[in-house]
Scaffold this motif. Structure first.
Motif, short mmCIF file in Angstrom:
data_model
loop_
_atom_site.label_atom_id
_atom_site.label_comp_id
_atom_site.label_asym_id
_atom_site.label_seq_id
_atom_site.Cartn_x
_atom_site.Cartn_y
_atom_site.Cartn_z
N TYR A 88 0.81 -1.21 0.00
CA TYR A 88 0.00 0.00 0.00
C TYR A 88 0.84 1.27 0.00
CZ TYR A 88 -3.84 -3.16 1.02
OH TYR A 88 -4.75 -4.17 0.95
N ARG A 89 2.11 1.11 0.19
CA ARG A 89 3.02 2.25 0.04
C ARG A 89 4.37 1.70 -0.38
NH1 ARG A 89 4.93 5.55 5.12
NH2 ARG A 89 6.32 6.26 3.46
N SER A 90 5.20 2.55 -0.94
CA SER A 90 6.50 2.12 -1.43
C SER A 90 7.39 1.73 -0.26
CB SER A 90 7.17 3.25 -2.23
OG SER A 90 8.54 2.94 -2.45
N ALA A 91 7.86 0.49 -0.28
CA ALA A 91 8.73 0.02 0.80
C ALA A 91 10.06 0.77 0.78
CB ALA A 91 8.95 -1.48 0.66
N ALA A 92 10.61 0.97 -0.43
CA ALA A 92 11.90 1.65 -0.52
C ALA A 92 11.79 3.10 -0.04
CB ALA A 92 12.43 1.60 -1.95
N ASP A 93 10.69 3.78 -0.39
CA ASP A 93 10.51 5.16 0.06
C ASP A 93 10.43 5.23 1.58
OD1 ASP A 93 10.57 6.04 -2.51
OD2 ASP A 93 8.40 6.37 -2.68
N LEU A 94 9.76 4.26 2.18
CA LEU A 94 9.67 4.23 3.64
C LEU A 94 11.06 4.08 4.26
CD1 LEU A 94 8.20 4.02 6.37
CD2 LEU A 94 7.96 1.55 5.92
N VAL A 95 11.84 3.15 3.72
CA VAL A 95 13.17 2.91 4.28
C VAL A 95 14.01 4.17 4.19
CG1 VAL A 95 15.30 1.61 3.99
CG2 VAL A 95 13.10 0.45 3.76
#
Length: 734
Positions: A170-177
């Motif tokens: 539901y959201r970008s994993a890489a952006d979160l990291v």
């Protein structure tokens, strides 16, 4: 209704309305890999169910297990002391100085060269005293990378809801990291280990920079296009002294530093191989091995299996920690990614030697027997990109692969394809060696081919294949001999004969021919006694097996007479040469180059009285015969003119001799260069004729140059050098 659950599944049965809340915690399970994967899953690395329960499941609901920790390096056996990596570590340490950040470093090199060990040492340095937070992620596959990076986000403060949304897509994993890394309260170091498939990092945009930290990537992929904006640092094999120290660090009581250095050379100074060898030596309890004993076992064959015995028997088997399997990971990736020809090319290279191989060999049409010629370039680029081979330029453009890698690939090559690979390698080498080697200047390509021909001769198992490769090796020895590279000619012929004898028998025709070439080279090296013993024995064997007028027998006879005359046994030599010339005249014909060569050699043996006979008068017209049959520029024609000039000198016809030898000397120098052996022999005769004509100063000048060049090329104690020095002394005394 009956229901069953498997693995982590659950079955619920209820009557009426029920509200079920399930919490899943992802941690390490017995049997999981240390990188967070499960051994039963090749792609998902241990992915398991773990999402909201809403009556349906899809692929997003299955997540890889998180690593045990991202705060510690996930490495195999760490070195006791990291050797030789001071330069690269110094550059890395600068990147974590106060105020530094937003930098990406890529440590690239072949498998087993210690990239992870360097990253681990840097990790320990950067995190010592809490100066930086260290974060370590296994980037060998998509599942491990994703799980590790989400664990990094959790470490840097991501909440459960954010992580769940990232896991469920539901959201970008890489952006979160990277959002969490960018806002980390502490500076950090992030290591992405074993990133051998850069597409994994690129597809999710996992590799970025941040002002808050430094990123280090370890990979086998060396092409700069994979790492835009990063600083690339090659990690290779160790220098000899440091490689020996690795063995001594691990097995200090098994041998001396000198013995360790010998073992290190046999292991190609590859850190993984050194670590395994040292581990094996240090673990022997009942009957401890010395380093010398280990070295002997390495030379007996199956060295890849011996090296891998040094792996820790109690630890989980990791293919990256075994020389017999670490490169298989890359070969498997070639097949998966539609590049099977890269694996074929590496298997072809594994039939050859871990020495520079001229690139021109791989562009020959003969390679089409195992892979399309048009795909050879693509296959080679793939090997270079994966650090399985490297380009080297030593005056000739070459590629070179590590010996342990080649042995490992050769051992794992399916038996069904080895014959085709061997035949293709033999045809490639055969095409690269001149069909009729002629005298000429030093040829670096021929010298580079020698170790590959011998390596292939060691690999082949079928007698017919061994015979084919031995014939190529002998012809290569002839080519090296005729360029004046006598040491290489002797080494090649000697090794080829030994290997051929093991495969074909000591009295096989091709083995005897190789021994004969060895004897010819021994003579040119000034080792007359050895040459006489070997050539006499080979000649006798050839005469017994093939007859006195067989071409191989006569070739040995011609070589033997050269040795005998230089040993002072002139009458024996003259009789043998006359017999050889007559037999060649009968079997090959009067116009054959070998017949003309043997006849022209008689001109150097006859005295003035013998030259005045009918035989001598006939021989004095030989240069004209050679010009007529072979042409004026043929090597045999020039040799006949050279020998004719000597005969004129013996007859006292010094002006005619000088005119002839001056022309020959100039032709030799133009064609072969001033240091070529027969060019120096011609210059020496020119010095004699000049002195005989009263031009002593010119003769001394010419002889001084001959002595200097022969001493440089052959050594001061070579018989040819000594003879030239004596002649110079005679000219000077007059």
């Amino acid at each position: 209704m009956d229901g069953r659950a498997a693995n982590d599944g659950r079955v619920y049965q209820a009557s009426g309305d029920q509200h079920i809340t399930e919490h899943h915690h992802y941690g390490y399970r017995p049997g999981d890999r240390a990188d967070g994967g499960h051994p039963d899953s090749a792609d998902r690395a241990g992915s398991r169910s773990g999402a909201r329960f809403d009556g349906r499941f899809d692929d997003r609901d299955r997540h890889p297990a998180a690593p045990d920790s991202v705060r510690r390096p996930t490495v195999g056996r760490a070195p006791v002391v990291l050797r030789d990596r001071a330069e690269v570590l110094a550059r890395l340490r600068e990147s974590v100085a106060p105020g530094r950040g937003d930098e990406v470093y890529v440590l690239h090199g072949m498998g087993g060269c210690g990239k992870t060990a360097v990253a681990s040492a840097f990790f320990e340095y950067a995190t010592a005293g809490g100066a930086r937070v260290g974060l370590w992620v296994n980037a060998s596959d998509r599942a491990s990378l994703r799980a590790g990076m989400l664990a990094v986000a959790a470490d840097r403060g991501a909440g459960d809801g954010e992580l769940l949304a990232a896991r469920n897509g539901y959201r970008s994993a890489a952006d979160l990291v990277w959002e969490r890394l960018d806002h980390s309260p502490e500076p950090w170091l992030l290591v992405l280990d074993n990133a051998d498939d850069p597409a994994i990092l690129r597809d999710g945009s996992w590799l970025r920079g941040s002002p808050r930290g430094t990123v280090v990537v370890t990979t086998r992929r060396s092409a700069a296009r994979w790492w835009p904006g990063a600083e690339l640092q090659h990690v290779g094999v160790l220098p000899r002294e440091d490689a020996a120290r690795v063995l001594c660090d691990l097995a200090p009581h098994s041998g001396t530093p000198a013995q360790a250095a010998e073992i290190a050379d046999r292991l190609g100074r590859l850190p993984l191989a050194l670590t395994l060898a040292g581990g094996f030596l240090s673990h022997q309890v009942i009957d401890p091995w010395t380093m010398d004993a280990y070295g002997r076992r390495l030379d007996e064959g199956e060295r890849v299996a011996l090296i891998d015995q040094g792996a820790d028997a109690l630890a989980d088997e990791d293919p990256r920690q075994l020389v017999g399997r670490t490169w298989q990971l890359t070969l498997d990736a070639f097949e998966t990614n539609g590049l099977p020809e890269a694996a074929v090319l590496l298997r072809l290279l594994a039939r050859l030697a871990p020495e520079p191989l001229p690139l021109s060999l791989l562009g020959r049409p003969e390679i089409g027997d195992v892979l399309p010629r048009a795909r050879a370039e693509t296959a080679l680029r793939a090997l270079l990109d994966h650090s399985l081979t490297e380009r080297v330029d030593i005056g000739v453009r070459c590629v070179r692969s590590h010996g342990i890698l080649l042995d490992s690939v050769a051992a794992a090559t399916p038996p069904a394809v080895r014959g085709t690979l061997d035949a293709t390698a033999a045809r490639l080498l055969d095409a690269a060696v001149p069909a009729r080697p002629d005298a000429g200047p030093y040829d670096p390509v021929s010298r580079l081919l020698a170790p590959h021909v011998l390596a292939l001769l060691r690999r082949v198992t079928e007698p017919s294949a061994a015979a084919c490769v031995l014939a190529v090796a002998t012809r290569l020895a002839v080519a090296l001999h005729r360029t004046g590279d006598y040491p290489s000619a002797e080494e090649t012929a000697h090794a080829a004969a030994d290997l051929g004898a093991g495969a074909l028998g000591a009295e096989h025709r091709l083995v005897l021919a190789a021994r004969s070439r060895q004897g010819r080279a021994l003579f040119r090296l000034g080792r007359y006694a050895e040459a006489e013993t070997l050539l006499s024995r080979i000649r006798a064997t050839q005469e017994r097996l093939f007859g006195p007028e067989d071409p191989d027998t006569l070739d040995s006879c011609h070589g033997l007479q050269l040795v005998l005359v230089n040993l002072g046994r002139r009458d024996e030599a003259l009789a043998l040469l006359r017999t050889t010339a007559a037999a060649r005249h009968r079997t090959l014909g009067p116009e054959h180059p070998l017949t003309l060569r043997s006849r022209s050699s008689l001109l150097t043996m006859l005295t003035a009285a013998e030259l005045a006979t009918a035989e001598g008068r006939s021989l004095l017209s030989l240069p004209d015969e050679c010009r007529r049959h072979l042409g004026p520029d043929h090597t045999v024609t020039l040799g006949a003119r050279h020998n004719h000039a000597w005969a004129l000198y013996v007859l006292g016809r010094h002006e005619a001799a000088e005119e002839e030898i001056q022309h020959v000397t100039a032709a030799y120098r133009d064609r072969f260069g001033p240091d070529y052996p027969i060019a120096l022999a011609a210059q020496q005769l020119l010095a004699r004729t000049r002195s005989a004509l009263g031009r002593t100063d010119s003769g001394i000048e010419l002889m001084t140059d001959v002595v200097a060049r022969r001493a440089h090329a052959l050594g001061p104690d070579h018989p040819f050098t000594a003879a030239s020095r004596r002649l110079l002394d005679e000219l000077t005394a007059h």
